[in-house]
Design a protein around this motif. Sequence first.
Motif, short mmCIF file in Angstrom:
data_model
loop_
_atom_site.label_atom_id
_atom_site.label_comp_id
_atom_site.label_asym_id
_atom_site.label_seq_id
_atom_site.Cartn_x
_atom_site.Cartn_y
_atom_site.Cartn_z
N VAL A 48 1.23 0.37 -9.23
CA VAL A 48 1.19 -0.86 -10.03
C VAL A 48 -0.07 -0.90 -10.88
O VAL A 48 -0.03 -1.21 -12.07
CB VAL A 48 1.28 -2.09 -9.11
CG1 VAL A 48 0.93 -3.36 -9.88
CG2 VAL A 48 2.68 -2.22 -8.53
N LEU A 108 1.90 -5.08 -4.70
CA LEU A 108 1.13 -5.64 -5.81
C LEU A 108 -0.24 -4.99 -5.96
O LEU A 108 -0.88 -5.10 -7.02
CB LEU A 108 0.98 -7.15 -5.64
CG LEU A 108 2.28 -7.96 -5.72
CD1 LEU A 108 2.03 -9.41 -5.41
CD2 LEU A 108 2.92 -7.80 -7.11
N GLY A 128 6.22 -4.40 -7.85
CA GLY A 128 5.57 -4.87 -6.63
C GLY A 128 6.53 -5.49 -5.63
O GLY A 128 6.33 -5.41 -4.42
#
Length: 602
Positions: A60, A55, A467
């Motif tokens: 990301v 994440l 993620g």
Amino acid sequence: MQPLTLEMILVMSIIGVAVFLFIVEWVRVDVVAILVMVGLPLLHLVTPKEAFVGLSSNAVVSIIAVIIIGAGLDKTGVVNRMVAPLLKIAGNSASRIIIAICLAVATISSFMQNVGAAALFLPAVQRISRTLKIPISRLLMPIGFSAILGGTVTLVGSSPLILLNDLLVPFNLKPFDLFDVTPIGLALVGSGIAVFIFFGRFILPGGEKGPAETDAHSKSNELSSQMGDLHEVHTPPDFTLYRDPITVDDLRRRYLVNVIALVAPPDFKILSPEPGTEIRSDVDIAVCGKEKDIKRMVEQEGMKLKKQLETFKNDLAENSSGTVEAVVSPRSSLAGKTINQVNMQKRFGVTPLAIYREGETYRSEINHMVLRVGDAILLHGEWKRLQTLHAEGTLLFTTPIDVELMRPEKAVFAALWLLIALVMILVFKIQLSVCLMTGAIGMVVTRVLSIDEAYHSVDWRTIFLLGGLIPLGIATEKTGTAAWIAHTVLGAIGTVQPIVLLGVIGLLSTLFTLVISNVGATVLLVPLVVNMAIAANADPRMAALVVGLATSNSFILPTHQVNALYMGPGHYRSVDFIKAGTVISVNFLVVMLLMIYCFYGV
């Protein structure tokens, strides 16, 4: 070869379950990824820190920033400004128009998410189809495929390529630069367009029609022209006497006439009334429909047809309200629901007039139809109401609504921040996520987008999908599963030339991306193929690059977001994608391997 361990079995079981759930779609793909992210540390296959590292990964953050930058380009109308000069150059030739727009969408797609680029060009392409009488099926598929191919031109053009360098870190391999893939991507875009120019009439539906011939497709897609004009009628004094109540929905079902506005006694105007609203006696109502249908209703119901709008003259003036076409997009929360469930009239104050699906126009029982991705809906309402619906992002508007919705005065700032981000990447060699996020926050600071619009533009399902699957790649490598599978596959295919191995990897990646997301396929396959290449004494970087590229080779089925978006407006069937997609997929693999062989000496 290392013996199979319990940890390896658990990892392969999780991969198998994840792939199965991706295919059957019992739960959403992002939910599957979150389950994987939570399940791995519970089974002690990764640490809690490793489970959530995805994440905060460079990939990301980069994807979030690219989506926001793309939203800024959309809001300022930068893409729309590109279309006019392209059409001037292309003229009325279908081939030149395809080349011009395909090159434009591929260029945009090389710096933003391909589904975003495809969505930006959809309204312009539909207008071109109607204006020049070119079948929409001859335009949308080449343009959609070019948007996907454009994602291979730079390292920020698609999620798999953005993710690629992060997946190479555990192997201490040299990362790829922004334009390392450009020669390959340009060859893929050029060859893909060439296939449609030379063989389009054989592989595209309706391709045998010439530009001058009548295009029933385009005509049927012009929903607004089918629905007729606005008229005002007056109900008789005894309209509600000695009968059951007549509602707005009753008039639609009986006469195919839509009630746009009405007066509720004593003198209260209701715009976009709900389907259950009762029609009263001795009141004015504004209706939309074909003239013959309205006359039939007036005759049978004893109404009076006025020569022009009187009561609703200002409310329904062109500067106050209008009609637009909108498409149910892949991200839309409306997919799988009926218009009654959404309660569009009450929630947004707009009236759905018709639904266009798979070559058919539905006008009667549309309130009970379950909406699908790609359905085109004709909506009437006040411009401010339509703006609210557009801003929510549940529908992709394919006709312009109000110039105030766009911010053309901010176009210079949008282009400037994109340029700044690119210069930072190319000249200063700053980390990709930092460069792109600089461009994204710059658009917010200069008010190209509000911060709420920036948040809303991000497809958080994609973010959690990415993620959540990154730790699965970590577990695959950490437990030795990738190495075990690599040795098993190598043992099965025997000793082969490196270019043959890359061909096998490209084919495997293509098959994976047809049934699961390209992000998921990349995360699962990169650790695997790097180990395969190392064991076969081939270049592991090239093996990873093939995966990053080949996971964009998703043309045969309408499972890719771009294909799903264009399937409805283009009136395509699955067999159309199989026919054209197979040719493009074979071309993709051949050109990709040839370019890698020529430029990287594999």
